[in-house]
Design a protein around this motif. Structure first.
Motif, PDB file in Angstrom:
ATOM      1  N   CYS A  59      -9.318   0.010  -1.180  1.00 35.93           N
ATOM      2  CA  CYS A  59      -8.349  -0.366  -0.138  1.00 35.93           C
ATOM      3  C   CYS A  59      -8.051  -1.859  -0.080  1.00 35.93           C
ATOM      4  O   CYS A  59      -7.028  -2.269   0.454  1.00 35.93           O
ATOM      5  CB  CYS A  59      -8.814   0.126   1.228  1.00 35.93           C
ATOM      6  N   GLY A  60      -8.957  -2.699  -0.588  1.00 39.04           N
ATOM      7  CA  GLY A  60      -8.688  -4.133  -0.619  1.00 39.04           C
ATOM      8  C   GLY A  60      -9.211  -4.923   0.566  1.00 39.04           C
ATOM      9  O   GLY A  60      -8.982  -6.126   0.669  1.00 39.04           O
ATOM     10  N   ARG A  67     -17.133  -0.513  -2.810  1.00 41.30           N
ATOM     11  CA  ARG A  67     -16.242   0.221  -1.899  1.00 41.30           C
ATOM     12  C   ARG A  67     -16.720  -0.004  -0.469  1.00 41.30           C
ATOM     13  O   ARG A  67     -17.911  -0.027  -0.210  1.00 41.30           O
ATOM     14  CB  ARG A  67     -16.235   1.716  -2.234  1.00 41.30           C
ATOM     15  N   CYS A  68     -15.783  -0.154   0.453  1.00 44.38           N
ATOM     16  CA  CYS A  68     -16.131  -0.446   1.851  1.00 44.38           C
ATOM     17  C   CYS A  68     -16.618   0.817   2.557  1.00 44.38           C
ATOM     18  O   CYS A  68     -16.457   1.932   2.062  1.00 44.38           O
ATOM     19  CB  CYS A  68     -14.927  -1.051   2.579  1.00 44.38           C
ATOM     20  N   GLU A  86      -3.487  -7.863   6.113  1.00 44.83           N
ATOM     21  CA  GLU A  86      -4.742  -8.594   5.900  1.00 44.83           C
ATOM     22  C   GLU A  86      -5.943  -7.768   6.370  1.00 44.83           C
ATOM     23  O   GLU A  86      -5.791  -6.873   7.215  1.00 44.83           O
ATOM     24  CB  GLU A  86      -4.725  -9.917   6.687  1.00 44.83           C
ATOM     25  N   PRO A  87      -7.150  -8.093   5.871  1.00 42.71           N
ATOM     26  CA  PRO A  87      -8.356  -7.382   6.337  1.00 42.71           C
ATOM     27  C   PRO A  87      -8.552  -7.446   7.847  1.00 42.71           C
ATOM     28  O   PRO A  87      -9.046  -6.494   8.453  1.00 42.71           O
ATOM     29  CB  PRO A  87      -9.490  -8.105   5.601  1.00 42.71           C
ATOM     30  N   LEU A 106      -2.566  -5.108   1.753  1.00 41.74           N
ATOM     31  CA  LEU A 106      -1.637  -5.687   0.782  1.00 41.74           C
ATOM     32  C   LEU A 106      -2.059  -7.076   0.320  1.00 41.74           C
ATOM     33  O   LEU A 106      -1.738  -7.499  -0.788  1.00 41.74           O
ATOM     34  CB  LEU A 106      -0.222  -5.773   1.380  1.00 41.74           C
ATOM     35  N   GLY A 107      -2.748  -7.808   1.188  1.00 45.19           N
ATOM     36  CA  GLY A 107      -3.115  -9.181   0.848  1.00 45.19           C
ATOM     37  C   GLY A 107      -2.048 -10.187   1.228  1.00 45.19           C
ATOM     38  O   GLY A 107      -1.982 -11.281   0.671  1.00 45.19           O
ATOM     39  N   GLY A 108      -1.191  -9.819   2.187  1.00 47.57           N
ATOM     40  CA  GLY A 108      -0.134 -10.716   2.644  1.00 47.57           C
ATOM     41  C   GLY A 108       1.155  -9.948   2.878  1.00 47.57           C
ATOM     42  O   GLY A 108       1.168  -8.724   2.959  1.00 47.57           O
ATOM     43  N   ALA A 109       2.246 -10.708   2.979  1.00 48.55           N
ATOM     44  CA  ALA A 109       3.571 -10.113   3.188  1.00 48.55           C
ATOM     45  C   ALA A 109       4.564 -10.815   2.275  1.00 48.55           C
ATOM     46  O   ALA A 109       4.330 -11.950   1.837  1.00 48.55           O
ATOM     47  CB  ALA A 109       3.989 -10.265   4.651  1.00 48.55           C
TER      48      ALA A 109
END
Length: 202
Positions: A59-60, A67-68, A86-87, A106-109
């Motif tokens: 999932c990131g 894995r979380c 973001e997390p 996603l790690g941002g937009a």
């Protein structure tokens, strides 16, 4: 300007989000006044973050392991994915105790002015997750929970375009509207308009 290490510390603290020059100076001088064991605990925590925290391969989000805990939890609904930027957004949704599916960070937009395009985000990984069946389970809904600002809306629009070709996939967006305890007279036009268009039967 202070001499040597003190100024270096102020400069580094000033690079943190939400910390201005005055706050950086205040924090630096606070750190100078604390007991050595307290400083050692802070240093140790920073080192553990640097050395021990990684991002979940599925999932990131931030995780201690490959894995979380959310992705490893068999009680979570594997057919629904909530897409966030973001997390920290994962934790915000978890606090509501309303969502029992899984996440994709996603790690941002999307922000072309800052050089952030689809390639810089984890969009390809999302499409791969949706296209693949895991243990015979297929994803049936994607909830887009990006921020309700210009970048978040652009990201949501782009994702909807990418996801509409998946057969049988429902793509939904978090509702936006009036906050609890707020007054109509203080709501901006966009928020009030969204609240009207997203109204539901009572």
């Amino acid at each position: 300007m202070y001499e040597g290490p003190v100024q270096d510390l102020i400069d580094e603290l000033g690079k943190l989000p939400g910390i201005g020059p005055k706050s950086a100076q205040r924090i630096a001088f606070h750190l100078l006044s604390v007991e050595p064991p307290d400083l050692d605990r802070l240093t140790g925590a920073l080192q553990r973050v640097r050395d021990g925290v990684q991002f979940c391969v599925e999932c990131g989000t931030v995780s201690e392991n490959e894995r979380c805990r959310i992705c490893l939890d068999p009680r979570r609904d594997q057919t629904v994915i909530c897409v966030v930027e973001e997390p920290k957004d994962v934790q915000a949704i978890e606090r509501t105790r309303e969502f029992r599916g899984r996440y994709h960070v996603l790690g941002g937009a999307l922000d072309p002015l800052s050089g952030i395009g689809p390639e810089q985000l984890r969009i390809r990984e999302l499409l791969t997750r949706i296209g693949a069946e895991s243990d015979g389970v297929r994803i049936t809904e994607v909830i887009i929970a990006t921020d309700p600002n210009t970048e978040g809306e652009a990201t949501a629009t782009y994702l909807v375009r990418m996801l509409r070709d998946f057969p049988g996939l429902a793509v939904t967006r978090l509702a936006s509207g009036l906050p609890m305890g707020g007054d109509l007279e203080f709501a901006d036009e966009l928020t009030l308009g969204r609240a009207l268009s997203g109204r539901r039967a009572m």
